[in-house]
Design an enzyme around this catalytic site. Structure first.
Site, short mmCIF file in Angstrom:
data_model
loop_
_atom_site.label_atom_id
_atom_site.label_comp_id
_atom_site.label_asym_id
_atom_site.label_seq_id
_atom_site.Cartn_x
_atom_site.Cartn_y
_atom_site.Cartn_z
N SER A 171 18.17 16.58 61.85
CA SER A 171 19.18 15.83 61.12
C SER A 171 18.72 14.41 60.81
O SER A 171 18.02 13.78 61.61
CB SER A 171 20.47 15.76 61.95
N GLU B 61 20.53 11.97 61.02
CA GLU B 61 21.17 11.10 62.00
C GLU B 61 20.17 10.65 63.08
O GLU B 61 20.40 9.64 63.74
CB GLU B 61 22.35 11.81 62.66
N TYR C 167 25.09 13.25 69.42
CA TYR C 167 24.61 14.29 68.52
C TYR C 167 23.18 13.99 68.08
O TYR C 167 22.30 14.86 68.13
CB TYR C 167 25.52 14.41 67.31
#
Length: 347
Positions: free
Chosen positions: A130, A132, A153
């Protein structure tokens, strides 16, 4: 006939990927969690009774927190490709459930990789990494950018990324990371900000909603169209040599810009409806993500067709249709113009 196993097959990406692989004559297997209610809405339109001779999609109960189950599924299916998309993938929720997020999103990857190592089979593995993971890293972000995660996460995804690389280098597994930036569609979960916005607009137009509560409007993301991103996932596992790839559009837009574009397309004044609720702010925020997908373009030949404004229109038209309203239509036209032979069959 090639066999593929998809974790997270009932999610946005998993459902599109299943359709893509079926269109390429794969036998597709998916892992789903046991629940007292059906949670297969996104794949119901492609599901065929497994007793039918035409069936090429098969579902198996399993959980990423259960190593034995995962190992047994892989052993029994013997897939040629595994696409690991399953996770607790909501960033804001990961702050409220950090231990669960780590167990599923981080250790779930290790359980699959260890099953592959022990099997000794030549199975290609795709890890859904990801954007992120980059967190506070300066934009634009490429394969050489540092990871500076800002949520449980993101930390879990960084762990999974490095585990995939370590198993590739240590055990010669064909393990790849697709570092995928934000990608949306009409199948996006309703708690994710883009779908929350477009769905609210349809409800407002129908008279079922008066206000939309959002968090940080200044966060900037690189938003693309999910079906194009699962095509990149497929391309990565068709290579002869495993590697890691950034997948994104190269454009960055704020949540506020998404709101403005969406409400404007629907003929509404966003300031009359949007309210700020501090509950939706993250304890630590990621300010700006922009993908540098040069490597994917050069090696995979992958390049997105759908730009930011197109994406907004496509999602609003779809949510208007789901609400029983007549779509404005420009989003539908964009889809038919840019994908005249699209392989997916449902909003």
């Amino acid at each position: 006939m090639k066999k593929a196993l998809i974790t997270g097959i009932t999610g946005q990406d998993g459902s599109y990927l299943a359709e893509l692989l079926l269109s390429k004559d794969y036998e597709v297997h998916g892992i789903i969690r046991r629940a007292s209610t059906f949670n297969t809405e996104r794949i119901d339109h492609i599901y065929v009774d497994p007793h039918s001779l035409k069936a090429r999609l098969f579902l198996h109960y399993g959980d990423l927190s259960d190593a034995e189950q995962i190992t047994n599924i892989i052993y029994n299916i013997k897939p040629s490709e595994i696409y690991h998309l399953g996770a607790q993938s909501h960033v804001r929720v990961s702050f409220d459930m950090p231990e669960y997020t780590s167990n599923v999103t981080a250790l779930g990857t290790t359980r699959i990789l260890e099953a592959l190592r022990r099997s000794g089979d030549k199975i290609k593995f795709y890890q859904a990494s990801s954007s992120e993971m980059f967190g506070k890293a300066p934009a634009p972000q490429s394969e050489d950018s540092a990871f500076m995660p800002r949520s449980p996460y993101a930390c879990s995804k960084v762990y999974s990324y490095w585990m995939a690389k370590n198993y590739r280098e240590g055990y010669n597994l064909f393990a790849c990371n697709g570092v995928v930036f934000n990608h949306e569609s009409p199948r996006r979960g309703e708690t994710f900000v883009t779908r929350k916005i477009t769905r609210a607009i349809a409800n407002i137009l129908k008279g079922n909603q008066k206000e939309l509560f959002l968090g940080n409007l200044d966060a900037k993301r690189d938003w693309g169209f999910a079906p194009e991103y699962v095509e990149a996932m497929y391309m990565i596992l068709q290579l002869d040599t495993p590697g890691d790839f950034i997948i994104g559009t190269g454009e960055s837009h704020s949540v506020k810009e998404f709101v403005q574009e969406a409400f404007s397309y629907a003929g509404l004044d966003w300031e009359k409806y949007v309210k700020i609720d501090s509950h939706y702010f993250r304890p630590t925020e990621v300010e700006n993500l922009i993908a540098n997908s040069t490597k994917a373009n050069q090696i995979l030949g992958w390049e997105p067709k759908i730009i930011f404004s197109d994406l907004v229109k496509i999602m609003i038209d779809a949510d208007m249709r789901k609400a029983g309203l007549t779509p404005i239509g420009r989003g539908d036209k964009i889809l038919s113009d840019k994908f005249p032979n699209k392989w997916w069959s449902k909003d």
